[in-house]
Design a protein around this motif. Structure first.
Motif, PDB file in Angstrom:
ATOM      1  N   VAL A  60       0.861  -1.188   0.000  1.00  0.00           N
ATOM      2  CA  VAL A  60       0.000   0.000   0.000  1.00  0.00           C
ATOM      3  C   VAL A  60       0.895   1.234   0.000  1.00  0.00           C
ATOM      4  O   VAL A  60       1.772   1.392   0.849  1.00  0.00           O
ATOM      5  CB  VAL A  60      -1.025  -0.019   1.163  1.00  0.00           C
ATOM      6  N   GLY A  62       1.205   5.315   0.066  1.00  0.00           N
ATOM      7  CA  GLY A  62       0.507   6.548   0.420  1.00  0.00           C
ATOM      8  C   GLY A  62       0.916   7.628  -0.564  1.00  0.00           C
ATOM      9  O   GLY A  62       0.727   7.478  -1.772  1.00  0.00           O
ATOM     10  N   ALA A  65       6.228   9.246   0.088  1.00  0.00           N
ATOM     11  CA  ALA A  65       7.225  10.208   0.572  1.00  0.00           C
ATOM     12  C   ALA A  65       8.359   9.533   1.331  1.00  0.00           C
ATOM     13  O   ALA A  65       9.336  10.188   1.694  1.00  0.00           O
ATOM     14  CB  ALA A  65       6.555  11.262   1.467  1.00  0.00           C
ATOM     15  N   ASN A  66       8.206   8.244   1.574  1.00  0.00           N
ATOM     16  CA  ASN A  66       9.251   7.526   2.301  1.00  0.00           C
ATOM     17  C   ASN A  66       9.648   6.242   1.573  1.00  0.00           C
ATOM     18  O   ASN A  66      10.145   5.309   2.180  1.00  0.00           O
ATOM     19  CB  ASN A  66       8.739   7.194   3.709  1.00  0.00           C
ATOM     20  N   PRO A 127       5.311  15.570   3.956  1.00  0.00           N
ATOM     21  CA  PRO A 127       4.465  15.099   2.863  1.00  0.00           C
ATOM     22  C   PRO A 127       3.979  13.689   3.178  1.00  0.00           C
ATOM     23  O   PRO A 127       4.754  12.865   3.655  1.00  0.00           O
ATOM     24  CB  PRO A 127       5.393  15.118   1.649  1.00  0.00           C
ATOM     25  N   THR A 129       0.315  10.798   3.738  1.00  0.00           N
ATOM     26  CA  THR A 129      -1.077  10.552   4.084  1.00  0.00           C
ATOM     27  C   THR A 129      -1.134  10.062   5.524  1.00  0.00           C
ATOM     28  O   THR A 129      -0.113   9.650   6.101  1.00  0.00           O
ATOM     29  CB  THR A 129      -1.656   9.451   3.184  1.00  0.00           C
ATOM     30  N   GLY A 139       7.141  11.755  12.805  1.00  0.00           N
ATOM     31  CA  GLY A 139       7.384  12.686  13.901  1.00  0.00           C
ATOM     32  C   GLY A 139       8.238  13.852  13.467  1.00  0.00           C
ATOM     33  O   GLY A 139       9.012  13.761  12.515  1.00  0.00           O
ATOM     34  N   ALA A 184      -4.107   0.205   7.174  1.00  0.00           N
ATOM     35  CA  ALA A 184      -4.854   1.107   8.061  1.00  0.00           C
ATOM     36  C   ALA A 184      -5.945   1.759   7.225  1.00  0.00           C
ATOM     37  O   ALA A 184      -5.669   2.303   6.154  1.00  0.00           O
ATOM     38  CB  ALA A 184      -3.917   2.157   8.646  1.00  0.00           C
ATOM     39  N   ARG A 211      11.493  24.561   8.479  1.00  0.00           N
ATOM     40  CA  ARG A 211      11.718  23.575   7.406  1.00  0.00           C
ATOM     41  C   ARG A 211      12.325  24.229   6.164  1.00  0.00           C
ATOM     42  O   ARG A 211      13.253  23.697   5.566  1.00  0.00           O
ATOM     43  CB  ARG A 211      10.398  22.915   7.001  1.00  0.00           C
TER      44      ARG A 211
HETATM   45  C1  FAD Z   1      10.633  16.651   2.170  1.00  0.00           C
HETATM   46  C2  FAD Z   1      10.281  15.545   3.145  1.00  0.00           C
HETATM   47  C3  FAD Z   1      10.239  15.813   4.501  1.00  0.00           C
HETATM   48  C4  FAD Z   1       9.926  14.796   5.413  1.00  0.00           C
HETATM   49  N1  FAD Z   1       9.895  15.087   6.739  1.00  0.00           N
HETATM   50  C5  FAD Z   1       9.555  14.129   7.637  1.00  0.00           C
HETATM   51  C6  FAD Z   1       9.509  14.410   9.036  1.00  0.00           C
HETATM   52  O1  FAD Z   1       9.757  15.510   9.480  1.00  0.00           O
HETATM   53  N2  FAD Z   1       9.163  13.396   9.864  1.00  0.00           N
HETATM   54  C7  FAD Z   1       8.861  12.137   9.417  1.00  0.00           C
HETATM   55  O2  FAD Z   1       8.526  11.263  10.235  1.00  0.00           O
HETATM   56  N3  FAD Z   1       8.896  11.849   8.091  1.00  0.00           N
HETATM   57  C8  FAD Z   1       9.232  12.799   7.200  1.00  0.00           C
HETATM   58  N4  FAD Z   1       9.279  12.502   5.865  1.00  0.00           N
HETATM   59  C9  FAD Z   1       8.989  11.122   5.420  1.00  0.00           C
HETATM   60  C10 FAD Z   1       7.499  10.904   5.055  1.00  0.00           C
HETATM   61  O3  FAD Z   1       6.889  12.124   4.730  1.00  0.00           O
HETATM   62  C11 FAD Z   1       6.737  10.233   6.201  1.00  0.00           C
HETATM   63  O4  FAD Z   1       7.282   8.969   6.527  1.00  0.00           O
HETATM   64  C12 FAD Z   1       5.253  10.037   5.852  1.00  0.00           C
HETATM   65  O5  FAD Z   1       4.583   9.583   6.987  1.00  0.00           O
HETATM   66  C13 FAD Z   1       5.059   9.027   4.726  1.00  0.00           C
HETATM   67  O6  FAD Z   1       3.692   9.006   4.384  1.00  0.00           O
HETATM   68  P1  FAD Z   1       3.227   8.447   2.961  1.00  0.00           P
HETATM   69  O7  FAD Z   1       1.759   8.516   2.902  1.00  0.00           O
HETATM   70  O8  FAD Z   1       3.972   9.137   1.880  1.00  0.00           O
HETATM   71  O9  FAD Z   1       3.683   6.940   3.074  1.00  0.00           O
HETATM   72  P2  FAD Z   1       4.524   6.110   1.983  1.00  0.00           P
HETATM   73  O10 FAD Z   1       5.876   6.727   1.878  1.00  0.00           O
HETATM   74  O11 FAD Z   1       3.749   5.939   0.749  1.00  0.00           O
HETATM   75  O12 FAD Z   1       4.645   4.708   2.731  1.00  0.00           O
HETATM   76  C14 FAD Z   1       5.425   4.591   3.902  1.00  0.00           C
HETATM   77  C15 FAD Z   1       5.052   3.273   4.583  1.00  0.00           C
HETATM   78  O13 FAD Z   1       3.722   3.378   5.063  1.00  0.00           O
HETATM   79  C16 FAD Z   1       2.956   2.301   4.551  1.00  0.00           C
HETATM   80  N5  FAD Z   1       1.570   2.764   4.377  1.00  0.00           N
HETATM   81  C17 FAD Z   1       1.106   3.773   3.618  1.00  0.00           C
HETATM   82  N6  FAD Z   1      -0.235   3.860   3.733  1.00  0.00           N
HETATM   83  C18 FAD Z   1      -0.605   2.876   4.585  1.00  0.00           C
HETATM   84  C19 FAD Z   1      -1.850   2.420   5.099  1.00  0.00           C
HETATM   85  N7  FAD Z   1      -3.016   3.002   4.765  1.00  0.00           N
HETATM   86  N8  FAD Z   1      -1.855   1.365   5.950  1.00  0.00           N
HETATM   87  C20 FAD Z   1      -0.686   0.740   6.306  1.00  0.00           C
HETATM   88  N9  FAD Z   1       0.502   1.113   5.843  1.00  0.00           N
HETATM   89  C21 FAD Z   1       0.549   2.175   4.991  1.00  0.00           C
HETATM   90  C22 FAD Z   1       3.618   1.924   3.241  1.00  0.00           C
HETATM   91  O14 FAD Z   1       3.262   0.601   2.843  1.00  0.00           O
HETATM   92  C23 FAD Z   1       5.065   2.062   3.643  1.00  0.00           C
HETATM   93  O15 FAD Z   1       5.465   0.920   4.365  1.00  0.00           O
HETATM   94  C24 FAD Z   1       9.607  13.501   4.940  1.00  0.00           C
HETATM   95  C25 FAD Z   1       9.631  13.240   3.557  1.00  0.00           C
HETATM   96  C26 FAD Z   1       9.959  14.249   2.662  1.00  0.00           C
HETATM   97  C27 FAD Z   1       9.968  13.944   1.186  1.00  0.00           C
END
Ligand code: FAD
Length: 305
Positions: A60, A62, A65-66, A127, A129, A139, A184, A211
């Motif tokens: 899955v 989101g 971003a990670n 960035p 979901t 965090g 989730a 930031r």
């Molecule tokens: C410029 C920048 C700044 C950032 N700053 C921070 C920061 O300050 N702190 C921080 O913690 N992170 C930061 N990040 C990392 C990122 O934004 C976070 O980890 C964010 O929570 C990822 O969310 P996503 O929806 O993009 O998840 P994704 O990157 O798409 O997925 C991450 C993980 O979550 C899982 N996932 C996604 N949706 C679900 C769901 N519905 N149910 C179960 N699992 C799911 C995916 O399978 C994967 O394992 C930053 C990234 C960028 C690019």
């Protein structure tokens, strides 16, 4: 395989060989063999059952971003909760906020501010979901996603739905292990405290400024490595003199050493090579192996580093 495609409602999106680079903030990598944006929980359950029958991997995604997508793409099914069904956010009663997993963190932070709910300000500028933030226990600025959670509804790979209370979820650094391998669906959230929205807005603006002055603008996956106990990965990388180190179009940011950035047309192979070099150099100067925080889709870092 196509004869056995899952039976989905008309509103769901189903595609094959779907490019993934633009669905991530790092903007690298290949395509997904199968791709679905389910419109309902029933559809989500159906596609999970379908993957189970075929023994197909799923992931899955989101906001991506990670996540770093390998150049060869992903041979399983990518699920994205982008349909409006997964973007609902509303008050359930006067003490909890229902938030579906596809809601963007910026929207959540803005909604909490509007309600006069403090404790969500740190989400501004992350960035992603809600689903990704729960799984990663995102965090920043002293705030953690799971600190705002009352409960999470989730779907298991067999399509069954359960609800876990906050006390049943471990909030580790960059991980909530109970959400690994499940989806989730939504969460009930609560504020740290009630406060004047203007004070909350002022903090959001302060975090945004912090930031802007400390993070690069180029495509990235945020902080690439986890901070080792009692230290900062960025400090170790900077001290090793690696700012600006390049592999093709991938480089260590000159603004923040824990950001690996894509100048435009980087490949995943270039990124991985750079990550390997950073780890080796930091190990040579400190004796510490940095552990990636960003995930490599469909692979284990140990297999490529
Ligand atoms: C410029 C920048 C700044 C950032 N700053 C921070 C920061 O300050 N702190 C921080 O913690 N992170 C930061 N990040 C990392 C990122 O934004 C976070 O980890 C964010 O929570 C990822 O969310 P996503 O929806 O993009 O998840 P994704 O990157 O798409 O997925 C991450 C993980 O979550 C899982 N996932 C996604 N949706 C679900 C769901 N519905 N149910 C179960 N699992 C799911 C995916 O399978 C994967 O394992 C930053 C990234 C960028 C690019």
């Amino acid at each position: 395989m196509t004869s056995a495609l899952p039976n989905l409602s008309q509103e769901s999106v189903w595609r094959e060989h779907e490019p993934l680079a633009t669905k991530t903030t790092m903007r690298v990598g290949g395509a997904a063999r199968f791709y679905c944006e389910p419109a309902t929980e029933d559809d989500l359950g159906s596609i999970l059952m379908w993957t189970k029958e075929l023994g197909l991997d799923w992931f899955v995604l989101g906001r991506g971003a990670n996540v770093i997508v390998p150049d060869e793409g992903y041979s399983g099914l990518i699920i994205r909760l982008t349909h409006p069904h997964w973007r609902q956010i509303f008050m359930l009663d006067d003490s909890s906020l229902y938030c579906a997993s596809g809601v963007r963190l910026q929207q959540l932070s803005a909604e909490a501010c509007r309600l006069g709910w403090s404790g969500f300000e740190f989400l501004e500028g992350i960035p992603g979901t809600l689903g990704g933030a729960l799984r990663m226990n995102a965090g920043a600025m002293g705030g953690w996603m799971l600190d705002r959670v009352l409960s999470v509804r989730l779907m298991s790979p067999d399509g069954s739905v359960t609800e876990l209370q906050r006390s049943q979820l471990q909030g580790n650094y960059r991980s909530c292990p109970e959400l690994k391998g499940v989806i989730a669906l939504s969460a009930l959230l609560a504020p740290a405290q009630l406060e004047n929205p203007d004070c909350i807005r002022a903090r959001i603006q302060e975090f945004t400024q912090r930031r802007k002055s400390s993070q690069p603008r180029e495509a990235s996956a945020g902080c690439l490595f986890k901070n080792p106990e009692g230290d900062h990965a960025g400090r170790l990388i900077d001290n090793a003199g690696l700012k600006g180190l390049q592999c093709g179009q991938a480089s260590v940011s000159g603004v923040h050493a824990n950001f690996v950035v894509n100048a435009g047309s980087a490949t995943s192979a270039e990124l991985i090579e750079l990550i390997r070099k950073i780890r080796q150099e930091v190990f040579a100067s400190t004796g510490k192996w940095l552990e990636p925080e960003a995930l490599l889709l469909g692979k284990n870092w140990e297999d490529v580093l």
